[in-house]
Design a protein around this motif. Sequence first.
Motif, PDB file in Angstrom:
ATOM      1  N   HIS A 209       0.694  -1.217   0.070  1.00  0.00           N
ATOM      2  CA  HIS A 209      -0.138  -0.010   0.079  1.00  0.00           C
ATOM      3  C   HIS A 209       0.736   1.275  -0.014  1.00  0.00           C
ATOM      4  O   HIS A 209       0.172   2.392   0.001  1.00  0.00           O
ATOM      5  CB  HIS A 209      -0.907  -0.023   1.094  1.00  0.00           C
ATOM      6  CG  HIS A 209      -2.089  -0.886   0.984  1.00  0.00           C
ATOM      7  ND1 HIS A 209      -3.114  -0.663   0.225  1.00  0.00           N
ATOM      8  CD2 HIS A 209      -2.215  -2.296   1.564  1.00  0.00           C
ATOM      9  CE1 HIS A 209      -4.118  -1.594   0.648  1.00  0.00           C
ATOM     10  NE2 HIS A 209      -3.364  -2.707   1.098  1.00  0.00           N
ATOM     11  N   THR A 210       2.151   1.112   0.037  1.00  0.00           N
ATOM     12  CA  THR A 210       2.861   2.279   0.133  1.00  0.00           C
ATOM     13  C   THR A 210       3.457   2.617  -1.242  1.00  0.00           C
ATOM     14  O   THR A 210       4.305   1.533  -1.845  1.00  0.00           O
ATOM     15  CB  THR A 210       3.859   2.342   1.046  1.00  0.00           C
ATOM     16  OG1 THR A 210       3.324   2.112   2.412  1.00  0.00           O
ATOM     17  CG2 THR A 210       4.905   3.717   1.159  1.00  0.00           C
ATOM     18  N   PRO A 211       3.633   3.958  -1.666  1.00  0.00           N
ATOM     19  CA  PRO A 211       4.469   3.969  -3.054  1.00  0.00           C
ATOM     20  C   PRO A 211       5.935   3.847  -3.059  1.00  0.00           C
ATOM     21  O   PRO A 211       6.455   3.698  -2.103  1.00  0.00           O
ATOM     22  CB  PRO A 211       4.062   5.431  -3.388  1.00  0.00           C
ATOM     23  CG  PRO A 211       3.126   5.924  -2.607  1.00  0.00           C
ATOM     24  CD  PRO A 211       3.070   5.134  -1.410  1.00  0.00           C
ATOM     25  N   ARG A 212       6.449   3.358  -4.293  1.00  0.00           N
ATOM     26  CA  ARG A 212       7.792   2.807  -4.430  1.00  0.00           C
ATOM     27  C   ARG A 212       8.533   3.928  -4.969  1.00  0.00           C
ATOM     28  O   ARG A 212       8.081   4.754  -5.939  1.00  0.00           O
ATOM     29  CB  ARG A 212       8.068   1.778  -5.179  1.00  0.00           C
ATOM     30  CG  ARG A 212       7.300   0.617  -4.584  1.00  0.00           C
ATOM     31  CD  ARG A 212       7.946  -0.084  -3.435  1.00  0.00           C
ATOM     32  NE  ARG A 212       7.413  -1.172  -2.830  1.00  0.00           N
ATOM     33  CZ  ARG A 212       7.965  -2.004  -1.988  1.00  0.00           C
ATOM     34  NH1 ARG A 212       9.392  -2.016  -1.712  1.00  0.00           N
ATOM     35  NH2 ARG A 212       7.376  -3.162  -1.336  1.00  0.00           N
ATOM     36  N   ASN A 222       4.844   9.079   2.318  1.00  0.00           N
ATOM     37  CA  ASN A 222       3.618   8.473   1.866  1.00  0.00           C
ATOM     38  C   ASN A 222       3.118   7.303   2.330  1.00  0.00           C
ATOM     39  O   ASN A 222       2.664   6.454   1.149  1.00  0.00           O
ATOM     40  CB  ASN A 222       3.452   8.948   0.130  1.00  0.00           C
ATOM     41  CG  ASN A 222       3.585  10.068  -0.431  1.00  0.00           C
ATOM     42  OD1 ASN A 222       2.604  10.870  -0.046  1.00  0.00           O
ATOM     43  ND2 ASN A 222       4.550  10.449  -1.040  1.00  0.00           N
ATOM     44  N   ASN A 223       3.289   6.804   3.586  1.00  0.00           N
ATOM     45  CA  ASN A 223       3.066   5.419   4.123  1.00  0.00           C
ATOM     46  C   ASN A 223       1.768   5.348   4.035  1.00  0.00           C
ATOM     47  O   ASN A 223       0.766   6.263   4.321  1.00  0.00           O
ATOM     48  CB  ASN A 223       3.373   5.610   5.458  1.00  0.00           C
ATOM     49  CG  ASN A 223       3.321   4.317   6.101  1.00  0.00           C
ATOM     50  OD1 ASN A 223       3.631   3.415   5.708  1.00  0.00           O
ATOM     51  ND2 ASN A 223       2.838   4.249   7.327  1.00  0.00           N
ATOM     52  N   LEU A 224       1.360   4.009   3.218  1.00  0.00           N
ATOM     53  CA  LEU A 224       0.049   3.496   2.958  1.00  0.00           C
ATOM     54  C   LEU A 224      -1.092   4.515   2.130  1.00  0.00           C
ATOM     55  O   LEU A 224      -2.000   4.319   2.010  1.00  0.00           O
ATOM     56  CB  LEU A 224      -0.740   3.259   4.392  1.00  0.00           C
ATOM     57  CG  LEU A 224       0.161   2.366   5.204  1.00  0.00           C
ATOM     58  CD1 LEU A 224      -0.701   2.112   6.679  1.00  0.00           C
ATOM     59  CD2 LEU A 224       0.438   1.133   4.684  1.00  0.00           C
ATOM     60  N   ALA A 225      -0.288   5.189   1.328  1.00  0.00           N
ATOM     61  CA  ALA A 225      -1.063   6.294   0.415  1.00  0.00           C
ATOM     62  C   ALA A 225      -1.473   5.371  -1.106  1.00  0.00           C
ATOM     63  O   ALA A 225      -2.465   6.238  -1.640  1.00  0.00           O
ATOM     64  CB  ALA A 225      -0.355   7.563   0.201  1.00  0.00           C
ATOM     65  N   GLY A 226      -1.213   4.344  -0.989  1.00  0.00           N
ATOM     66  CA  GLY A 226      -1.655   3.507  -2.318  1.00  0.00           C
ATOM     67  C   GLY A 226      -0.648   3.168  -3.294  1.00  0.00           C
ATOM     68  O   GLY A 226       0.204   4.128  -3.386  1.00  0.00           O
ATOM     69  N   GLU A 227      -0.471   2.040  -3.967  1.00  0.00           N
ATOM     70  CA  GLU A 227       0.446   1.660  -5.081  1.00  0.00           C
ATOM     71  C   GLU A 227      -0.126   0.715  -5.909  1.00  0.00           C
ATOM     72  O   GLU A 227      -1.219   0.124  -5.620  1.00  0.00           O
ATOM     73  CB  GLU A 227       1.346   1.286  -4.261  1.00  0.00           C
ATOM     74  CG  GLU A 227       2.807   0.837  -5.222  1.00  0.00           C
ATOM     75  CD  GLU A 227       3.466   2.004  -6.142  1.00  0.00           C
ATOM     76  OE1 GLU A 227       2.211   2.712  -6.856  1.00  0.00           O
ATOM     77  OE2 GLU A 227       4.215   2.489  -6.081  1.00  0.00           O
ATOM     78  N   ALA A 234      -3.230  -1.425  -4.876  1.00  0.00           N
ATOM     79  CA  ALA A 234      -3.579  -1.584  -3.437  1.00  0.00           C
ATOM     80  C   ALA A 234      -3.839   0.067  -2.983  1.00  0.00           C
ATOM     81  O   ALA A 234      -3.127   0.863  -3.269  1.00  0.00           O
ATOM     82  CB  ALA A 234      -2.164  -1.815  -2.935  1.00  0.00           C
ATOM     83  N   TYR A 235      -5.149   0.276  -2.603  1.00  0.00           N
ATOM     84  CA  TYR A 235      -5.705   1.499  -2.475  1.00  0.00           C
ATOM     85  C   TYR A 235      -5.086   2.172  -1.152  1.00  0.00           C
ATOM     86  O   TYR A 235      -4.496   1.705  -0.337  1.00  0.00           O
ATOM     87  CB  TYR A 235      -7.210   1.505  -2.259  1.00  0.00           C
ATOM     88  CG  TYR A 235      -8.009   0.924  -3.396  1.00  0.00           C
ATOM     89  CD1 TYR A 235      -7.894   1.411  -4.586  1.00  0.00           C
ATOM     90  CD2 TYR A 235      -8.813  -0.237  -3.312  1.00  0.00           C
ATOM     91  CE1 TYR A 235      -8.319   1.265  -5.688  1.00  0.00           C
ATOM     92  CE2 TYR A 235      -9.484  -0.439  -4.640  1.00  0.00           C
ATOM     93  CZ  TYR A 235      -9.418  -0.004  -5.685  1.00  0.00           C
ATOM     94  OH  TYR A 235      -9.902  -0.334  -6.705  1.00  0.00           O
ATOM     95  N   ASN A 236      -5.413   3.617  -0.975  1.00  0.00           N
ATOM     96  CA  ASN A 236      -5.064   4.376   0.124  1.00  0.00           C
ATOM     97  C   ASN A 236      -5.616   3.967   1.168  1.00  0.00           C
ATOM     98  O   ASN A 236      -6.830   3.832   1.218  1.00  0.00           O
ATOM     99  CB  ASN A 236      -5.492   5.661  -0.505  1.00  0.00           C
ATOM    100  CG  ASN A 236      -5.003   7.070   0.749  1.00  0.00           C
ATOM    101  OD1 ASN A 236      -4.835   6.642   1.687  1.00  0.00           O
ATOM    102  ND2 ASN A 236      -4.662   8.040  -0.178  1.00  0.00           N
ATOM    103  N   LYS A 301      -3.155  11.184   3.630  1.00  0.00           N
ATOM    104  CA  LYS A 301      -2.209  11.496   2.441  1.00  0.00           C
ATOM    105  C   LYS A 301      -3.329  11.363   1.313  1.00  0.00           C
ATOM    106  O   LYS A 301      -3.922  10.257   1.263  1.00  0.00           O
ATOM    107  CB  LYS A 301      -0.959  10.618   2.304  1.00  0.00           C
ATOM    108  CG  LYS A 301      -0.059  10.755   3.351  1.00  0.00           C
ATOM    109  CD  LYS A 301       1.016  12.086   3.114  1.00  0.00           C
ATOM    110  CE  LYS A 301       1.898  12.011   4.027  1.00  0.00           C
ATOM    111  NZ  LYS A 301       2.809  13.222   4.122  1.00  0.00           N
ATOM    112  N   ALA A 302      -3.223  12.154   0.309  1.00  0.00           N
ATOM    113  CA  ALA A 302      -4.065  12.248  -0.916  1.00  0.00           C
ATOM    114  C   ALA A 302      -3.625  10.970  -1.850  1.00  0.00           C
ATOM    115  O   ALA A 302      -4.433  10.277  -2.321  1.00  0.00           O
ATOM    116  CB  ALA A 302      -4.082  13.194  -1.622  1.00  0.00           C
ATOM    117  N   GLY A 303      -2.276  10.586  -1.936  1.00  0.00           N
ATOM    118  CA  GLY A 303      -1.658   9.759  -2.725  1.00  0.00           C
ATOM    119  C   GLY A 303      -1.870   9.954  -4.187  1.00  0.00           C
ATOM    120  O   GLY A 303      -2.305  10.892  -4.575  1.00  0.00           O
TER     121      GLY A 303
END
Length: 435
Positions: A209-212, A222-227, A234-236, A301-303
């Motif tokens: 769920h965290t961007p790379r 951006n922890n857990l903001a979606g990826e 994997a949603y925000n 975070k908006a993500g």
Amino acid sequence: MKRLFNVLVAVFVVGAALYFFLNRTDKSEGEAPVLAGAPSAAALLVRGEYLTKAADCIACHTVPGGKGQPFAGGLPFVLPFGTIYSSNITADPETGIGKWSDDDFVRALHDGVRADGKRLYPAFPYTSYTALSRNDVLAIKAYLFSLPKVSQPNREADLGFPFNQRWAMGFWNAAFFKSSRFEADASKPPAWNQGKYLATALGHCAECHTPRNFAFAMDAGNNLAGESIQGWRAYNITSDAKNGIGAWSDAEIASYLTTGHAEGRSSASGPMGEAVEHSLQYLKPEDASALVSYLRTVPAKAGKNPIEVDAKAPWAVAASAAAPAANTAEGHEQGLRLFAAACASCHQWNGQGQQSTNASLLGTRGVNDPDGSNVTQMILQGVKMRVRDQEVYMPAFGKAYTDTEVAALANYVIAQFGNKQGTVTPEFVAKQRAR
């Protein structure tokens, strides 16, 4: 010439010293919060089984669909730089980890180093497991060693140069990884610390769920903001009320985590469905509640590519369960026909679902995402998981429909139930098939 040689030697020595300094490991054992499902007084194998399920080891180390033996590895992970295959973690002495000592196993989870001294790639989430206590790691090992041994050779990673140089992972670790154990926050309630331990160490939610960043390391800012991962979004799941789960009730979050469904919010599928099936459904209610309490506090975070959910899409609200809303047909004639033929009987024209609440579509993020990643994957792959003695099933249409048909159906679903203009193309569907 001699001076140049001395300079090169000095550079090498300094570089080597820096390399080993930055890759030093934390030898502390750590004290993990006591989970309701794994009390310290419980038998070792009882604790180990609960922790192994909470860590969702089986999902990555088993080829699904009855094609592989539990924990025998072989599951492919298609990454931007090649394909990595999960390893055999049964106690087989030749192809598994049967010869690994306690220290070998701990080193793998804490530091990302195999028993033979070679470095693991972070597709194996040692970057999260490093926070586990030594006692919990050894309980997991004890449980794995109690299971049937499976003789299945590991498959080598299919990576090109320089990514096939495992030793170079030392530089990646130096830049993006720190070996360290979980530290409880004394200012927070015990349940919050239990939830954080579940989310960050055992459940390793951030890994999906965290961007790379450019180096495929997690973007902590951006922890857990979606990826996007393996063709799925994997949603925000931050506390953002608009783009995350901040507007969800505690009961809705807990229901989604432990049953794969939250009414009017979402139904789990793909990798998240696997997490529910193999891991999250087995959490004790107290542990699930603790996990919710931690997720509530994750900074909003908006993500990237945020999704705005229209829970009252006018076309779906205006439709009856038995008939489509006529004003969604324009431009979506093919998708409407396909939905009528294969989808309406279960999902209904108003998206409320029939027979199973998991079939409801209205208000879900998948149908509100113009990109259509998850809708496309669900059409292609279907859904099959067992949760609490209930079979959750949707047939796969990947073999029945062409790329053009899948794109048309996905865009119709997004228009009908999300009130959005879908951007799914046949080319995109072809890429999704290949993942």
